[in-house]
Design an enzyme around this catalytic site. Structure first.
Site, short mmCIF file in Angstrom:
data_model
loop_
_atom_site.label_atom_id
_atom_site.label_comp_id
_atom_site.label_asym_id
_atom_site.label_seq_id
_atom_site.Cartn_x
_atom_site.Cartn_y
_atom_site.Cartn_z
N LYS A 1 2.17 -3.30 6.45
CA LYS A 1 2.48 -3.52 5.03
C LYS A 1 3.99 -3.39 4.79
O LYS A 1 4.58 -4.15 4.02
CB LYS A 1 1.71 -2.52 4.17
CG LYS A 1 0.22 -2.78 4.10
CD LYS A 1 -0.09 -4.11 3.44
CE LYS A 1 -1.57 -4.32 3.20
NZ LYS A 1 -1.86 -5.62 2.56
N SER B 1 0.83 -1.21 0.00
CA SER B 1 0.00 0.00 0.00
C SER B 1 0.86 1.25 0.00
O SER B 1 1.95 1.27 0.58
CB SER B 1 -0.90 0.01 1.25
OG SER B 1 -1.55 1.25 1.40
N TYR C 1 -1.58 0.03 10.28
CA TYR C 1 -1.87 -0.63 9.01
C TYR C 1 -0.70 -0.46 8.04
O TYR C 1 -0.19 -1.44 7.49
CB TYR C 1 -3.15 -0.07 8.39
CG TYR C 1 -3.30 -0.44 6.92
CD1 TYR C 1 -3.60 -1.74 6.55
CD2 TYR C 1 -3.14 0.52 5.92
CE1 TYR C 1 -3.72 -2.09 5.21
CE2 TYR C 1 -3.26 0.19 4.58
CZ TYR C 1 -3.55 -1.12 4.22
OH TYR C 1 -3.66 -1.45 2.90
#
Length: 322
Positions: free
Chosen positions: A145, A118, A141
């Site tokens: 990643k 991402s 988050y």
């Protein structure tokens, strides 16, 4: 190829499954259907398994049973806000899942992996972002990643893993109504929910240093993103490694432009409700996509109008789409 798609019943995963099957690959989906939908994958074989609780041995058995040649890994929690509220869950599940997957692949002799990363790894970066930009995520988050990418890079030094990590920007649209994004976590589905409820869509801040004062983002069609995964999978080099690639259009669209386009396609007379800025929103962030074009020959084919029109059409009743 025989390709295992983890999270293949999800929004982007299901589009990728559809494209793989259409070109003749044998596809197997691994998904626990926690947020994925079984109707998205039709008759595609399903391994109903939760990567975050499965053992390495269970994942290895699935790889061996289906004689898998390559893996595309989407399965993960993906809500930034939820990751702030539940950081330990995100680290345990997102990082644990990819670690177990890589161990199972090594044990089963599966050497090719494309990882759904991402642009969240770039944190508060702004402007035209290349893959060389500092990776400084500001949410758990984004951090998970980035750790996933680091696991792949380290594994590729330890054994013959041929991997790519795709950092994509703002994904939207639909290639098929049954594959549409049904969870209102991003601007487009949130705005469409407002329109359906006849309430004004919200714009956070119109005093940024941008042409119309609202934030500028790189919106890329979900079919383009799915095609990028196939192109990169096909282009993986023979030597081990983990190549980092942006997936976007390289073109910025303002939040006001996107909201106005959604209002227009819906025929709504609503006007956007401008509220105060949200903390941490950079003024403009657009992906530089030179590297993926050079690596895999991939470029986005669809426009913002295509994204808007397909997202709106996918929300219409089935009889209106025929």
């Amino acid at each position: 190829m025989r390709v295992l798609v983890t999270g293949g019943a999800g929004y982007i995963g299901a589009h990728t499954v559809q494209l793989l099957a259409a070109r003749g690959d044998e596809v197997v989906v691994l998904d626990n259907l926690g947020s994925g939908k079984i109707e998205r994958i039709g008759s595609t074989p399903l391994v109903n398994l939760n990567l975050s609780t499965a053992t390495v041995e269970e994942v290895e058995a699935a790889l061996r049973e289906h004689a898998i040649d390559a893996v595309i890994h989407f399965a993960a929690h993906k809500q930034v806000g939820e990751s702030v509220a539940k950081p330990a869950m995100y680290y345990a599940d997102n990082v644990g899942s990819i670690a177990k997957l890589v161990m199972a692949m090594e044990n089963a002799g599966v050497h090719k992996l494309v990882f759904s990363s991402s642009a969240a790894v770039y944190g508060n970066a702004s402007g035209a972002i290349t893959e060389a930009a500092p990776a400084e995520p500001i949410s758990p988050y984004g951090a998970t990643k980035l750790i996933g990418e680091q696991i792949l890079s380290a594994a590729a030094q330890a054994w013959a893993l041929r991997a790519a990590s795709l950092r994509y920007f703002n994904v939207g649209g639909a290639g098929d109504a049954k594959l549409a994004d049904s969870v209102a976590l991003n601007l487009i589905p949130i705005c469409l929910d407002h329109i359906a409820a006849d309430t004004a869509p919200v714009i956070f801040g119109d005093d940024y240093d941008t042409p119309d004062g609202t934030c500028v983002r790189d919106y890329v069609h979900v079919v383009d993103v799915a095609e990028a995964h196939l192109a990169v999978l096909d282009a993986l080099p023979e030597e081990p490694g983990n190549v980092i690639l942006n997936v976007g259009t390289g073109v910025g669209t303002s939040v006001r432009q996107m909201v106005d386009a959604l209002l227009a396609v819906s025929g709504s007379a609503l006007a956007a409700d401008v509220q105060l800025r949200r903390a941490g929103d950079p003024a403009a962030i657009v992906g530089d996509v030179t590297a993926i074009k050079e690596f895999a020959g991939w470029s986005a084919r669809f426009s913002v109008d295509d994204i808007v029109n397909s997202a709106w059409q996918a929300r219409q009743p089935a009889e209106a789409q025929s």
